[in-house]
Design an enzyme around this catalytic site. Structure first.
Site, mmCIF file in Angstrom:
data_model
loop_
_atom_site.group_PDB
_atom_site.id
_atom_site.type_symbol
_atom_site.label_atom_id
_atom_site.label_comp_id
_atom_site.label_asym_id
_atom_site.label_seq_id
_atom_site.Cartn_x
_atom_site.Cartn_y
_atom_site.Cartn_z
ATOM 1 N N HIS A 12 0.829 -1.209 0.000
ATOM 2 C CA HIS A 12 0.000 0.000 0.000
ATOM 3 C C HIS A 12 0.860 1.254 0.000
ATOM 4 O O HIS A 12 1.946 1.283 0.587
ATOM 5 C CB HIS A 12 -1.013 -0.005 1.148
ATOM 6 C CG HIS A 12 -0.426 -0.063 2.530
ATOM 7 N ND1 HIS A 12 -0.123 1.051 3.272
ATOM 8 C CD2 HIS A 12 -0.099 -1.121 3.308
ATOM 9 C CE1 HIS A 12 0.353 0.691 4.453
ATOM 10 N NE2 HIS A 12 0.395 -0.623 4.504
ATOM 11 N N ASP A 58 -0.079 4.310 1.082
ATOM 12 C CA ASP A 58 -0.333 5.278 2.151
ATOM 13 C C ASP A 58 0.461 4.955 3.410
ATOM 14 O O ASP A 58 0.914 3.822 3.606
ATOM 15 C CB ASP A 58 -1.831 5.327 2.489
ATOM 16 C CG ASP A 58 -2.371 3.977 2.977
ATOM 17 O OD1 ASP A 58 -2.136 2.967 2.294
ATOM 18 O OD2 ASP A 58 -3.002 3.934 4.059
ATOM 19 N N ASP A 85 6.609 0.412 6.744
ATOM 20 C CA ASP A 85 5.182 0.159 6.522
ATOM 21 C C ASP A 85 4.600 1.259 5.664
ATOM 22 O O ASP A 85 4.270 2.308 6.166
ATOM 23 C CB ASP A 85 4.485 0.081 7.883
ATOM 24 C CG ASP A 85 3.016 -0.287 7.794
ATOM 25 O OD1 ASP A 85 2.574 -0.660 6.704
ATOM 26 O OD2 ASP A 85 2.324 -0.192 8.822
ATOM 27 N N GLU A 107 -4.890 1.616 3.227
ATOM 28 C CA GLU A 107 -4.824 0.434 4.090
ATOM 29 C C GLU A 107 -4.836 0.840 5.555
ATOM 30 O O GLU A 107 -5.372 0.142 6.407
ATOM 31 C CB GLU A 107 -3.557 -0.376 3.775
ATOM 32 C CG GLU A 107 -3.540 -1.783 4.368
ATOM 33 C CD GLU A 107 -2.978 -1.877 5.785
ATOM 34 O OE1 GLU A 107 -3.133 -2.922 6.410
ATOM 35 O OE2 GLU A 107 -2.381 -0.889 6.266
ATOM 36 N N GLU A 108 -4.244 2.002 5.845
ATOM 37 C CA GLU A 108 -4.125 2.440 7.239
ATOM 38 C C GLU A 108 -5.425 3.034 7.784
ATOM 39 O O GLU A 108 -5.510 3.331 8.966
ATOM 40 C CB GLU A 108 -2.993 3.455 7.384
ATOM 41 C CG GLU A 108 -1.613 2.919 6.959
ATOM 42 C CD GLU A 108 -1.073 1.828 7.877
ATOM 43 O OE1 GLU A 108 -1.757 1.453 8.850
ATOM 44 O OE2 GLU A 108 0.042 1.346 7.609
ATOM 45 N N ASP A 140 1.102 -10.365 0.183
ATOM 46 C CA ASP A 140 0.924 -9.005 0.709
ATOM 47 C C ASP A 140 1.919 -8.793 1.852
ATOM 48 O O ASP A 140 2.593 -9.724 2.277
ATOM 49 C CB ASP A 140 -0.520 -8.829 1.211
ATOM 50 C CG ASP A 140 -0.880 -7.367 1.518
ATOM 51 O OD1 ASP A 140 -0.145 -6.456 1.072
ATOM 52 O OD2 ASP A 140 -1.902 -7.139 2.196
ATOM 53 N N HIS A 173 4.435 2.762 12.790
ATOM 54 C CA HIS A 173 3.397 3.650 13.327
ATOM 55 C C HIS A 173 3.914 4.456 14.513
ATOM 56 O O HIS A 173 3.130 4.878 15.359
ATOM 57 C CB HIS A 173 2.143 2.873 13.791
ATOM 58 C CG HIS A 173 1.413 2.193 12.681
ATOM 59 N ND1 HIS A 173 0.094 1.854 12.763
ATOM 60 C CD2 HIS A 173 1.808 1.784 11.455
ATOM 61 C CE1 HIS A 173 -0.292 1.275 11.647
ATOM 62 N NE2 HIS A 173 0.745 1.212 10.836
#
Ligand SMILES: *[C@@H]1O[C@H](CO)[C@@H](O)[C@H](O)[C@H]1NC(C)=O
Ligand SMILES: *[C@@H]1O[C@H](CO)[C@@H](O)[C@H](O)[C@H]1NC(C)=O
Ligand SMILES: *[C@@H]1O[C@H](CO)[C@@H](O)[C@H](O)[C@H]1NC(C)=O
Length: 561
Positions: free
Chosen positions: A151, A153, A186, A220-221, A249, A530
């Site tokens: 992803h 984002d 990520d 996705e987030e 994935d 994160h």
């Protein structure tokens, strides 16, 4: 990923267990207990395949020039991609309307410059304005395509934490070891790794026999609704239902917590389900000077206490993914106490041992307990507007992660059963998940249970482990680790249940063979994801590109549909 479980919670938990469990350590770690168990027995409970290298296409993996090109490209492209802050937020509009998506166009332009061969050769479709789907046509159209995903984002950086970063979050700074910034782990590391692997094959003239499809979502987030949700519809209408041979994935990676000589690899082959339940109590209002014995807030409190007093039972099933993970860890882990190893071995056929093993697992750590139970967490509460007015409508939201062996329906029935006696006690009419359950004889209000945000998700259908796609993945991982910084170590590949969800939640209709795996070790993240100081070890990311290259080549010559 929605939940930062890239570092295998399982491995950490078992390692901590080995160090800390007083009962098991009453038995001293003799030299016998640290030996690997008999290989034949281990192979029965946790089958391992041989390392797998491409034979026809081996030439595409060789050459020092190419290795240097991959290294340069990986670092340069990831650094550039991190500098484009493609943040996604919980509440966002529609791409094309909400201007906050426009930054994704900047990322696309950057990718066009970095990966010219891909943009010349692959058929690129933008779905819902900013999702990228890239189609790499193979020469044999009868073979099912393989889907590689990631992803675009990233989660936003909390402005108050800017000063805590060793290098600014959108610097993409490379210090010679680590590449810094939001998204480096990520999930731009995965996106850039996939693109670099494909670009590298293209510039060497590789032409695939099998079709490969790349898909990169934009949210996705947050919900995945504008991203993978829309991509899934596009893929199903373009390629058909059950049309993909496999999907890879982002996901968990590997660790060496069982001892420096063993790399324990845990691709997620299953995911827990999800349900946020709103528990709403409605009562007549009135003046606080003449209150009832229990206000709506008092009643809601009783309901919350009831829920927390009735946690979901833990269940270890032989057919489940957590059981397989435990078998792999205990069969091969050099540091695992022989008593635990033997208990796990007996649990294969002995029900008493299985029950004892389940108890031992619950004691391991909250993360391990979460693997074999549905979890509940009361995360939101609201109610009351004024100190002299009785609250009329109050609610709490309880977050649930549903165990692999359970279901949405079982969870809904259970929470209804736990709370129904309270509806009777307080004379509330009970409605659960749009179904009227009871109406109180002299109703003094209502209790309403519902799916709070409409994002309920069943546990994922587990990926088959007796099938070739799993063996191909396992063999590719083993071959890749065999020629990495970890060469010479024992490698054990174990299936695992993910406690959170990735974009694959939208892709179940495309194949049964879904793998959530990033070829990085826990030692390759500087910090978590994160959070502040997200950074990835550049050397490890280069190995991820090599792994992906090998994965593509192995699939390309696999004798599979
Ligand atoms: C890799 O980068 C170095 C430093 O910029 C450069 O000297 C070298 O030529 C590059 N190698 C390749 C194969 O692109
Ligand atoms: C519930 O209703 C019954 C009569 O139907 C009444 O006797 C009782 O006091 C009520 N209880 C509450 C908590 O309101
Ligand atoms: C899969 O297909 C079913 C039946 O057509 C549909 O109801 C469901 O929404 C699809 N699932 C996803 C995740 O697209």
């Amino acid at each position: 990923m929605m939940l930062n479980l890239k570092v295998s919670a399982v491995v950490v938990a078992l390692a901590a267990f080995v160090a800390a469990n007083p009962v098991l350590l009453q038995q001293p770690l003799t030299s016998e207990s640290v030996n690997f168990v008999d290989d034949v027995q281990a192979q029965e409970v946790c089958p391992q395949s041989e390392p797998r290298n491409p034979t026809k296409h081996n030439a595409f993996l060789e050459g020092p020039y190419h290795a240097e090109w991959i290294r340069n490209k990986t670092i340069e492209a990831l650094s550039g991609a991190v500098q484009i802050p493609t943040e996604s937020y919980d509440v966002m509009g529609v791409p094309g309307e909400d201007a906050r998506y426009e930054i994704f166009g900047v990322l696309h332009e950057f990718l066009r410059q970095e990966f010219p061969s891909i943009h010349k050769t692959l058929k690129i479709t933008t779905v819902n304005t900013y999702n990228l789907v890239m189609h790499w046509q193979g020469s044999d159209a009868s073979l099912q395509p393989v889907l590689l995903m990631g992803h675009q984002d990233v989660v936003p950086v909390e402005p108050a934490t800017f000063g805590d970063w060793e290098h600014p979050p959108y610097s993409g700074y490379y210090d010679g070891t680590w590449l810094w910034g939001r998204g480096s782990c990520d999930d731009k590391g995965d996106v850039i790794s996939i693109l670099t692997a494909v670009e590298g094959l293209l510039i060497q003239g590789f032409q695939p026999t099998r079709t490969f499809v790349l898909a990169f979502g934009i949210d996705e987030e947050s919900s995945g609704r504008e991203g993978a949700g829309k991509i899934a519809t596009y893929l199903e209408s373009t390629y058909g239902r059950d049309s993909f041979a496999a999907i890879l994935d982002e996901g968990s990676g590997f660790d060496d917590k069982f001892g420096e000589d063993m790399i324990f690899v845990t691709p997620s082959t299953s995911e827990k389900g999800y349900l946020d339940v709103r528990v709403e109590v409605n009562t007549p209002g009135g003046h606080s000077s003449v209150p009832p014995a229990h206000t709506a807030i008092g009643i809601l409190s009783a309901l919350i206490v009831a829920l927390e007093s009735n946690p979901h039972p833990s269940t270890l099933l032989r057919s489940g993914t957590p059981f397989s993970t435990i078998q792999c860890a205990t069969a091969y882990g050099p540091n695992v106490p022989s008593s635990l190893r033997e208990l796990a071995r007996r649990a294969v056929s002995d029900d008493d041992a299985l029950a004892k093993l389940a108890e031992a697992v619950v004691e391991l750590s909250p993360a391990y307990k979460a693997m074999i139970s549905t979890t509940q967490a009361v995360d939101l509460v609201s109610g009351g507007v004024k100190v002299n007015a009785l609250p009329e409508s109050v609610s709490a939201v309880v977050n649930h992660r549903i165990a692999e062996h359970s279901s949405l329906l079982e969870l809904q029935e259970r929470i209804t059963a736990v709370l129904a006696p309270f509806a009777a006690k307080y004379n509330l009419t009970l409605t659960a998940f749009n179904t009227p359950i009871t109406s109180a004889s002299s109703s003094s209000g209502s209790l309403v249970l519902s799916d709070a945000f409409g994002n309920a998700l069943s546990p994922a259908p587990p990926t088959p482990l007796d099938a070739e796609p799993w063996k191909l993945l396992m063999g590719t991982i083993k071959a890749s680790l065999g020629e990495s910084r970890h060469s010479g170590k024992q490698v054990v590949v174990s299936p695992m249940l993910a406690l959170g969800n990735t974009d694959t939640r939208s892709y179940w209709n495309l194949t049964r063979h879904i793998f959530r795996y990033t070829h990085l070790g826990s030692m390759d993240h500087y910090n978590g994801v994160h959070t502040v100081n997200e950074a990835v070890r550049a050397e490890a990311l280069v190995e991820n590109v090599n792994f992906l290259t090998k994965f593509v080549l192995n699939w390309d010559e696999a004798a599979l549909p």
